[in-house]
Design a protein around this motif. Structure first.
Motif, PDB file in Angstrom:
ATOM      1  N   GLY A 184      -7.243  -5.138  -2.089  1.00  0.00           N
ATOM      2  CA  GLY A 184      -6.262  -4.050  -2.110  1.00  0.00           C
ATOM      3  C   GLY A 184      -5.120  -4.407  -1.716  1.00  0.00           C
ATOM      4  O   GLY A 184      -4.080  -3.340  -1.743  1.00  0.00           O
ATOM      5  N   ARG A 185      -4.824  -5.408  -1.326  1.00  0.00           N
ATOM      6  CA  ARG A 185      -3.323  -5.746  -0.823  1.00  0.00           C
ATOM      7  C   ARG A 185      -1.988  -5.484  -1.578  1.00  0.00           C
ATOM      8  O   ARG A 185      -1.158  -4.713  -0.996  1.00  0.00           O
ATOM      9  CB  ARG A 185      -3.196  -7.190  -0.130  1.00  0.00           C
ATOM     10  N   ALA A 186      -2.304  -5.729  -2.894  1.00  0.00           N
ATOM     11  CA  ALA A 186      -1.190  -5.621  -3.632  1.00  0.00           C
ATOM     12  C   ALA A 186      -0.874  -4.158  -3.691  1.00  0.00           C
ATOM     13  O   ALA A 186       0.312  -3.608  -3.856  1.00  0.00           O
ATOM     14  CB  ALA A 186      -1.573  -6.315  -5.025  1.00  0.00           C
ATOM     15  N   ALA A 187      -1.838  -3.230  -3.960  1.00  0.00           N
ATOM     16  CA  ALA A 187      -1.643  -1.950  -4.050  1.00  0.00           C
ATOM     17  C   ALA A 187      -1.104  -1.303  -2.922  1.00  0.00           C
ATOM     18  O   ALA A 187      -0.375  -0.530  -3.072  1.00  0.00           O
ATOM     19  CB  ALA A 187      -3.019  -1.210  -4.528  1.00  0.00           C
ATOM     20  N   LEU A 188      -1.384  -1.906  -1.862  1.00  0.00           N
ATOM     21  CA  LEU A 188      -1.016  -1.323  -0.511  1.00  0.00           C
ATOM     22  C   LEU A 188       0.392  -1.630  -0.214  1.00  0.00           C
ATOM     23  O   LEU A 188       1.221  -0.973  -0.030  1.00  0.00           O
ATOM     24  CB  LEU A 188      -1.868  -1.869   0.698  1.00  0.00           C
ATOM     25  N   GLU A 189       0.822  -2.970  -0.747  1.00  0.00           N
ATOM     26  CA  GLU A 189       2.393  -3.643  -0.785  1.00  0.00           C
ATOM     27  C   GLU A 189       3.046  -2.451  -1.418  1.00  0.00           C
ATOM     28  O   GLU A 189       4.321  -2.290  -1.159  1.00  0.00           O
ATOM     29  CB  GLU A 189       2.201  -4.824  -0.986  1.00  0.00           C
ATOM     30  N   ALA A 190       2.630  -2.154  -2.602  1.00  0.00           N
ATOM     31  CA  ALA A 190       3.454  -1.531  -3.723  1.00  0.00           C
ATOM     32  C   ALA A 190       3.770   0.025  -2.941  1.00  0.00           C
ATOM     33  O   ALA A 190       4.754   0.575  -3.321  1.00  0.00           O
ATOM     34  CB  ALA A 190       2.661  -1.396  -4.977  1.00  0.00           C
ATOM     35  N   GLU A 191       2.716   0.544  -2.427  1.00  0.00           N
ATOM     36  CA  GLU A 191       2.779   1.848  -1.799  1.00  0.00           C
ATOM     37  C   GLU A 191       3.758   1.748  -0.650  1.00  0.00           C
ATOM     38  O   GLU A 191       4.785   2.663  -0.359  1.00  0.00           O
ATOM     39  CB  GLU A 191       1.576   2.387  -1.282  1.00  0.00           C
ATOM     40  N   ARG A 192       3.736   0.561   0.231  1.00  0.00           N
ATOM     41  CA  ARG A 192       4.472   0.722   1.529  1.00  0.00           C
ATOM     42  C   ARG A 192       5.959   0.480   0.759  1.00  0.00           C
ATOM     43  O   ARG A 192       6.991   1.003   1.240  1.00  0.00           O
ATOM     44  CB  ARG A 192       4.152  -0.673   2.118  1.00  0.00           C
ATOM     45  N   ALA A 193       6.248  -0.250  -0.261  1.00  0.00           N
ATOM     46  CA  ALA A 193       7.443  -0.210  -0.638  1.00  0.00           C
ATOM     47  C   ALA A 193       8.242   1.003  -1.522  1.00  0.00           C
ATOM     48  O   ALA A 193       9.371   1.112  -1.184  1.00  0.00           O
ATOM     49  CB  ALA A 193       7.600  -1.427  -1.895  1.00  0.00           C
TER      50      ALA A 193
END
Lengths: 126, 350
Positions: free
Chosen positions: B257-266
């Motif tokens: 889930g890291r990629a999805a979370l990074e996108a939301e953080r951005a």
């Protein structure tokens, strides 16, 4: 389960005590036990005109909210103001200090249609 | 499907417990004194909860650390064997929280992963390991005097500190004890073999610890501002929306889930979990609308009467620009009721 002999009951677990042309109403011991700890009672407004079976108030416990139905038709003439700060009276003393309101009866015949203590006891024991 | 029963079921019935289905288990909701008294016992003295419905997924072997490190959000390298860590398992596609979990790092190559009851099978599917849930009971002993009262029964267990984990003998039973809980109070959780559970429970109760049901556990965790999966966490809800960014080990390598979370953080979160304090005693409830200036700005996910504060409190997802101190209203069954965004926890403890 405490079911006083001198009261009338509904299958929705309300009680009514006849006081001349008025009835004092509340919820039964069975109802308060099923609700759990009561934390809020929305007392009806004095002067409100209610119909038998219609929602007269709402009681909230830590686990749920429940509608309380008018056992008979009439006009609200008195309410238990103490419940605003002490809703736990419904748990502690459901037939006494936990009364909710007093109705001026619209039709006295409706009272005799309510369950007596034996009838209500049969309902909750069944 | 028939409800599962705790190893302590007969003990609960002997105490007059009212039970309720919870995550596929029939568990105590309250005992004779009721939820409010049990809540106050935990805030002022000590209470014991049966939380055997929580899962235990045991992950062992030399690969176990790496498996959990790349499956779960938090950084296991921040702790050591003999410690516990709160962490999340995310959906690999959208970063939403499949489950929130406490990991007990029991021994170098042994982790006891503790999912929510209804998520045990999903966590097992994601991690592998062995489901050992049915072999043990879990007793949560919580409150400002929990350790002192427990010490008269199990002195070594009572010394297990905050977020420590230890294998401890309790009355001759081999237990795992963790300094964790879900009430905001100090205390421990004891995993005890099912066959020994009743006598350990009875000894702790005899030491003056009040049995408390899941009704009190819910009002306690709400006052402590702790999320409940299925309400504040679940499908469509990420740790960032829930204000739990500290659960994410950004400095470690890749995890589910890291990629999805990074996108939301951005791009920034679209909503944020906040505490709302309500005027008056009426309990807010799940799904009620939160408004500000006549506009809907959010929705309640959990709410109740706070026995400690004696007014209504709610957790709610709201517009991310709303901050503690801001005035809002909550629609309590048709009655718009004034409230305010507040800092969590609602009740400071410990």
């Amino acid at each position: 389960m405490n079911v006083p002999e001198d009261l009338r009951y509904t299958s929705d677990h309300e009680w009514a005590r006849i006081e001349g042309t008025r009835v004092r109403i509340g919820i039964t011991d069975y109802a308060q036990d099923a609700l759990g700890d009561v934390v809020f009672v929305q007392v009806p407004a004095v002067g409100a005109v209610v119909t038998a079976g219609a929602t007269i108030t709402e009681v909230e416990s830590t686990k749920s909210v429940s509608d309380i139905y008018a056992p008979v038709s009439g006009t609200v003439v008195e309410t238990n103001e103490d419940l605003a700060d002490a809703p736990q009276r419904l748990n502690e003393d459901p037939y006494g200090e936990g009364w909710i309101c007093v109705l001026e009866l619209a039709d006295e015949a409706e009272v005799s249609a309510m369950l007596d203590a034996a009838g209500y006891r049969a309902l909750v024991d069944g | 499907m028939a409800l599962l029963l705790s190893p302590l079921d007969a003990a609960h019935r002997a105490l007059g417990a009212k039970t309720s289905p919870f995550g596929g288990w029939d568990m105590p909701l309250a005992y004779g004194q009721g939820t409010l008294a049990e809540h106050r016992a935990c805030r002022t003295d000590a209470a014991i909860f049966d939380v055997s419905h929580l899962g235990t997924v045991r992950v062992t072997g030399s690969h176990a650390f790496e498996l959990l490190q790349r499956s779960l959000t938090n950084d296991l390298s921040k702790i050591t064997p003999g410690r516990a860590q709160y962490t999340h398992l995310l959906d690999p596609d959208d970063g939403s929280v499949v489950d929130d979990i406490i990991v007990w790092w029991v021994g170098v190559d042994r982790f006891d992963v503790m999912p929510n009851a209804s998520n045990t099978s999903g966590v097992l599917a994601a991690l592998g390991g062995d489901d050992v849930t049915r072999g043990r009971a879990i007793l949560a002993v919580q409150g400002p005097h929990a350790r002192r009262r427990l010490a008269s029964v199990a002195p070594v267990a009572a010394e297990v500190g905050h977020f420590e984990v230890a294998e401890v003998d309790v009355l001759g039973a081999g237990c795992v004890v963790a300094g964790t809980g879900y009430t905001g109070e100090p205390g421990v959780e004891i995993a005890v073999p099912a066959a020994d559970a009743t006598r350990v429970w009875e000894a702790i109760v005899a030491a003056g610890v009040t049995p408390a049901g899941l009704g009190a556990r819910d009002t306690l965790r709400l006052e402590a501002g702790l999320p409940l999966h299925g309400h504040e966490l679940g499908p469509g809800i990420t740790p960032l929306q829930a204000g739990l960014g500290w659960v994410v080990g950004w400095d470690k390598g890749d995890f589910r889930g890291r990629a999805a979370l990074e996108a939301e953080r951005a791009r920034g979160i679209a909503r944020r979990l906040r505490g709302v304090a309500i005027e008056g005693r009426r309990p807010p409830r799940e799904h009620q609308a939160v408004t500000a200036g006549g506009e809907v700005v959010g929705e309640v996910t959990s709410g109740n009467f706070s026995p400690t504060l004696e007014h209504g409190i709610a957790l709610a997802f709201v517009r991310p620009d709303l901050k503690p101190g801001d005035a809002v209203e909550v629609d309590l069954r048709g009655t718009p009721t004034p409230g305010r965004i507040v800092k969590l926890p609602f009740v400071k403890t410990g």
